[in-house]
Design an enzyme around this catalytic site. Structure first.
Site, PDB file in Angstrom:
ATOM      1  N   ARG A   1       0.840  -1.212   0.000  1.00 35.81           N
ATOM      2  CA  ARG A   1       0.000   0.000   0.000  1.00 35.81           C
ATOM      3  C   ARG A   1       0.874   1.261   0.000  1.00 35.81           C
ATOM      4  O   ARG A   1       0.617   2.204  -0.731  1.00 35.81           O
ATOM      5  CB  ARG A   1      -0.915   0.029   1.229  1.00 35.81           C
TER       6      ARG A   1
ATOM      7  N   SER B   1     -14.627  -4.912   1.272  1.00 39.74           N
ATOM      8  CA  SER B   1     -14.769  -4.258  -0.045  1.00 39.74           C
ATOM      9  C   SER B   1     -14.101  -5.077  -1.140  1.00 39.74           C
ATOM     10  O   SER B   1     -14.536  -5.023  -2.298  1.00 39.74           O
ATOM     11  CB  SER B   1     -14.257  -2.820  -0.012  1.00 39.74           C
ATOM     12  N   GLY B   2     -13.043  -5.796  -0.832  1.00 35.71           N
ATOM     13  CA  GLY B   2     -12.500  -6.810  -1.737  1.00 35.71           C
ATOM     14  C   GLY B   2     -12.024  -6.362  -3.106  1.00 35.71           C
ATOM     15  O   GLY B   2     -12.055  -7.165  -4.033  1.00 35.71           O
TER      16      GLY B   2
ATOM     17  N   GLU C   1     -14.845 -14.158   8.683  1.00 36.34           N
ATOM     18  CA  GLU C   1     -14.600 -13.614   7.332  1.00 36.34           C
ATOM     19  C   GLU C   1     -14.169 -14.699   6.343  1.00 36.34           C
ATOM     20  O   GLU C   1     -12.982 -14.988   6.207  1.00 36.34           O
ATOM     21  CB  GLU C   1     -13.533 -12.509   7.377  1.00 36.34           C
TER      22      GLU C   1
ATOM     23  N   LYS D   1     -18.449 -11.250   8.080  1.00 31.61           N
ATOM     24  CA  LYS D   1     -17.807 -10.309   7.143  1.00 31.61           C
ATOM     25  C   LYS D   1     -17.615 -11.022   5.807  1.00 31.61           C
ATOM     26  O   LYS D   1     -16.568 -11.618   5.550  1.00 31.61           O
ATOM     27  CB  LYS D   1     -16.467  -9.845   7.720  1.00 31.61           C
TER      28      LYS D   1
HETATM   29  P1  13P Z   1     -10.882  -4.749   1.967  1.00 32.92           P
HETATM   30  O1  13P Z   1     -12.109  -3.961   2.318  1.00 32.92           O
HETATM   31  O2  13P Z   1      -9.774  -3.921   1.382  1.00 32.92           O
HETATM   32  O3  13P Z   1     -11.212  -5.982   1.169  1.00 32.92           O
HETATM   33  O4  13P Z   1     -10.251  -5.252   3.339  1.00 32.92           O
HETATM   34  C1  13P Z   1     -11.071  -5.730   4.310  1.00 32.92           C
HETATM   35  C2  13P Z   1     -10.372  -6.747   5.093  1.00 32.92           C
HETATM   36  O5  13P Z   1     -10.284  -6.638   6.290  1.00 32.92           O
HETATM   37  C3  13P Z   1      -9.806  -7.902   4.406  1.00 32.92           C
HETATM   38  O6  13P Z   1      -9.471  -8.885   5.333  1.00 32.92           O
END
Ligand code: 13P
Length: 334
Positions: A30, A258-259, A174, A216
């Site tokens: 990033r 958000s992925g 998640e 999630k």
């Molecule tokens: P993103 O929203 O960038 O996908 O990240 C969320 C997240 O915690 C991934 O494990």
């Protein structure tokens, strides 16, 4: 506070979760993308800038931290979890050790980190964490995800969740079905349904109190390289249907990842899901990239201009807060 109340607070209307738990490796990527060196000071500086913004009070219910950040001190001398709690926000912690190659399968992953987890979560609780995150990763290709990867990852998620609840923390569940590939939206629906179904089978087997959890998931989307695009309405309808069919009623709510969606896409899709939501579930965000991207770019250009970074971050958090109540419109972005 009981884990059931913590879970409710995490998905409260108008608020959502800031996923700032990038591992050092991901943070390196990033920061490199905005030409900033990945040092401990820079990682802390960016994150502290976000954590001192006013939207923390208004639109953020919880922040997921990486181990390093949970142990850091802010510039005012208090610890980062103390700084976050001062705004009425719940500190959370990523406890998995990443997705590693899954033995017995080609190109699939299993999330590691169960060994010693009990002692780690007990320490995290002492350091101020009130919820945890574990991310399983599943990818779609012609013959994958395999039954093996679905079952192995669901089992690990359930083991994690029961250990976390024993330490009086809320586990975020998640299971991310990645957007990579050229599959269509129906394939994503079918795979996500199988994955969620298996996760809840395992969670029940492991006696996890579902009222003290938050899901999630990914939204139901066509693959990144799919030629046929889907409308916001179709995405929202299929996402809601998939959750309704596969998530037990006891779970208080969902905080989507958000992925890889753009900031606006992630906001627009969440808003549409809430517009058609006919359940008692709360749908909100737990975004990493879709909350931080613009703020990161602004910060990289002018690290000392905190006010400007706050302005950008506050706007994004506010927009997502509105979509968690179905009150967002495209016009507000101008
Ligand atoms: P993103 O929203 O960038 O996908 O990240 C969320 C997240 O915690 C991934 O494990």
């Amino acid at each position: 506070m009981s884990i059931e109340n913590i879970a409710k607070q995490m998905v409260a209307k108008g608020k959502g979760i800031l996923a700032a738990d990038e591992s050092t490796g991901t943070m390196e990527k990033r920061l490199k993308s905005v030409n900033v060196e990945c040092t401990e000071t820079n990682r802390l500086n960016f994150r502290e800038t976000l954590f001192t913004s006013s939207s923390m009070r208004d639109n953020i219910s919880g922040v997921i931290l990486f181990d390093e950040t949970l142990r850091q001190k802010s510039s005012s001398g208090i610890t980062i979890p103390e700084l976050i709690s001062k705004s009425g926000v719940l500190p959370g912690i990523k406890v998995d050790k990443g997705a590693k190659p899954l033995a017995g399968s080609k190109n699939e992953k299993i999330t590691e980190g169960l060994d010693g987890l009990k002692a780690r979560v007990e320490e995290y609780h002492k350091l101020g964490a009130r919820f945890a995150k574990w991310r399983a990763v599943l990818s779609i290709s012609a013959d994958q995800p395999s039954m093996l990867s679905i079952k192995a990852n669901a089992h690990a998620l359930a083991r994690y969740a029961s250990i976390v609840q024993e330490a009086d923390m809320v586990p975020i569940i998640e299971p991310e079905v990645l957007m990579d590939g050229d599959h269509n939206i129906d394939k994503c629906y079918e795979v996500t349904s199988r994955v969620l179904n298996e996760c809840y089978k395992e969670l029940e087997l492991h006696n996890v109190n579902l009222k003290g959890t938050v899901l999630k998931p990914n939204m139901i989307l066509p693959g990144k390289d799919c030629k046929s695009k889907s409308s916001t309405k179709e995405i929202a309808k299929k996402t809601l249907e998939c959750i309704k069919n596969n998530m037990p009623k006891e779970v208080p709510g969902v905080a989507f990842l958000s992925g890889g969606q753009s900031e606006i896409e992630a906001t627009r899709n969440l808003n549409e899901i809430n517009k058609i939501n006919d359940t008692s579930f709360h749908f909100t965000f737990s975004y990493g990239r879709a909350l931080q991207q613009s703020a990161l770019k602004t910060w990289a250009k002018s690290m000392d201009d905190k006010e400007n970074v706050h302005k950008i971050f506050n706007h994004r958090a506010k927009m997502n807060g509105l979509s968690s109540k179905a009150e967002w419109t495209e016009k507000l972005e101008q």
